[in-house]
Design an enzyme around this catalytic site. Structure first.
Site, PDB file in Angstrom:
ATOM      1  N   PRO A 186       0.843  -1.208   0.000  1.00 56.99           N
ATOM      2  CA  PRO A 186       0.000   0.000   0.000  1.00 56.99           C
ATOM      3  C   PRO A 186       0.872   1.250   0.000  1.00 56.99           C
ATOM      4  O   PRO A 186       1.873   1.307   0.702  1.00 56.99           O
ATOM      5  CB  PRO A 186      -0.774  -0.099   1.316  1.00 56.99           C
ATOM      6  N   GLU A 187       0.492   2.220  -0.813  1.00 57.55           N
ATOM      7  CA  GLU A 187       1.211   3.494  -0.858  1.00 57.55           C
ATOM      8  C   GLU A 187       0.292   4.577  -0.299  1.00 57.55           C
ATOM      9  O   GLU A 187      -0.773   4.264   0.234  1.00 57.55           O
ATOM     10  CB  GLU A 187       1.653   3.783  -2.298  1.00 57.55           C
TER      11      GLU A 187
ATOM     12  N   ARG B  27      11.565  -4.927  -8.007  1.00 62.64           N
ATOM     13  CA  ARG B  27      10.515  -4.050  -8.542  1.00 62.64           C
ATOM     14  C   ARG B  27      10.877  -3.664  -9.969  1.00 62.64           C
ATOM     15  O   ARG B  27      12.029  -3.575 -10.324  1.00 62.64           O
ATOM     16  CB  ARG B  27      10.356  -2.800  -7.678  1.00 62.64           C
TER      17      ARG B  27
ATOM     18  N   LYS C  63       3.745   6.506   4.732  1.00 62.15           N
ATOM     19  CA  LYS C  63       2.943   5.285   4.645  1.00 62.15           C
ATOM     20  C   LYS C  63       2.539   4.780   6.033  1.00 62.15           C
ATOM     21  O   LYS C  63       2.127   3.628   6.172  1.00 62.15           O
ATOM     22  CB  LYS C  63       3.731   4.209   3.896  1.00 62.15           C
TER      23      LYS C  63
ATOM     24  N   HIS D 125      -4.707 -15.066   9.702  1.00 60.45           N
ATOM     25  CA  HIS D 125      -3.610 -14.097   9.754  1.00 60.45           C
ATOM     26  C   HIS D 125      -3.986 -12.802  10.481  1.00 60.45           C
ATOM     27  O   HIS D 125      -3.383 -11.769  10.245  1.00 60.45           O
ATOM     28  CB  HIS D 125      -3.072 -13.751   8.352  1.00 60.45           C
TER      29      HIS D 125
ATOM     30  N   ARG E  42       1.954 -11.627   5.509  1.00 62.92           N
ATOM     31  CA  ARG E  42       3.415 -11.746   5.455  1.00 62.92           C
ATOM     32  C   ARG E  42       4.084 -11.370   6.773  1.00 62.92           C
ATOM     33  O   ARG E  42       5.289 -11.559   6.925  1.00 62.92           O
ATOM     34  CB  ARG E  42       3.973 -10.869   4.323  1.00 62.92           C
TER      35      ARG E  42
END
Ligand SMILES: [Zn+2]
Length: 273
Positions: free
Chosen positions: A2-3, A263, A59, A92, A111
């Site tokens: 997410p940005e 990336r 962020k 999770h 993650r």
């Protein structure tokens, strides 16, 4: 990951559903998610605090309460889900806060890179400062003049500069690619070599691209969903990101992908100079 737009939407979603509500129960499923308190202390400290408002810095999601504030980073796969009828928390889920209204706030992260940090109000300013974050894209100080001074003589690429949270906070790989496309600037150009007019295009398109992404509910390309589980739509409007070998919407050329460690850079080699 997410940005800025997605992080802003999560912060806004928490504020919409939880402002003025009081924490009455805390369940910790994975203590490693929490920074600043062990499991027992966290429960003691959180119960009874009111969620006053939320904010965003880069962020990071900021959740303001009475005696402590929360500094939350979603990292790769973090989600915050609010629910009025919570059943079993989804897989999770590392932490659930239940509020007096009955709403639950579940912090979920497949993650496990995300972190929930409890910071005493007295230490908050220092903690934010220690993040060493640069301009917010919507703050007045982010101008072509200031950006030019900050990157004068820098040999790094303009894309790397946009990704550097110490210069501009909140931009990641996706929006850096989109901003540079809109600005018509080759991502691999040396930052220090850009002229004022080019920097101006970068600054104005930074704001434009990020605002559009917020309007479109963010981008759901990997894991991002809003606090109510809804997907964003911005991924349907990307002009270069994820569009390798497709037609450039501006010049009809072909969008290219330049791989890098972890990336990729997407660009139109014909109209980004
Ligand atoms: Zn093009």
């Amino acid at each position: 990951m997410p940005e800025l737009p997605e992080v802003q939407l999560v912060a806004d979603g928490i504020a919409k559903d939880c402002t003025g509500d009081v924490i009455v129960d805390v369940e910790v499923f994975w203590p490693g998610y929490i920074v600043g308190a062990d499991r027992e202390t966290l429960v003691d400290l959180l119960i009874g605090q009111t969620i006053r408002k939320t904010g965003r810095r880069g962020k990071f999601i900021l959740i303001y309460m009475d005696r402590h504030n929360i500094l939350l980073h979603l990292r790769m796969t973090g989600k915050v889900l609010t629910s009025r009828n919570p059943g079993e928390p989804p897989l999770h889920t590392h932490l659930v806060l239940t509020l007096v209204s009955g709403i639950s706030l579940a912090f979920n992260d497949v993650r496990k890179f995300g972190r929930f940090e409890l910071v005493p109000v007295s230490a908050w300013k220092e903690r934010l400062k220690s993040l060493n974050l640069g301009w917010e894209p919507f703050e007045e100080g982010y101008t072509s003049e200031n950006l030019g001074m900050a990157i004068a003589g820098k040999s790094r690429s303009i894309k790397n500069i946009l990704l550097d949270q110490r210069v501009i906070a909140g931009i990641g790989n996706i929006y850096a690619c989109e901003i540079l496309f809109e600005a018509g600037i080759d991502p691999f150009r040396t930052g220090g070599g850009l002229n004022r007019e080019e920097l101006e295009r970068i600054v104005s398109n930074t704001r434009l691209v990020l605002l559009r992404a917020i309007d479109r509910g963010g981008a759901s390309i990997s894991d991002y969903v809003g606090v109510n589980g809804e997907s964003g739509r911005m991924q349907n409007f990307f002009k270069v990101y994820g569009r390798e070998n497709e037609e450039c919407m501006r010049c009809g050329g072909t969008v290219a992908r330049v791989p890098d460690i972890g990336r990729s850079t997407f660009l139109c080699p014909s109209c980004q100079e």
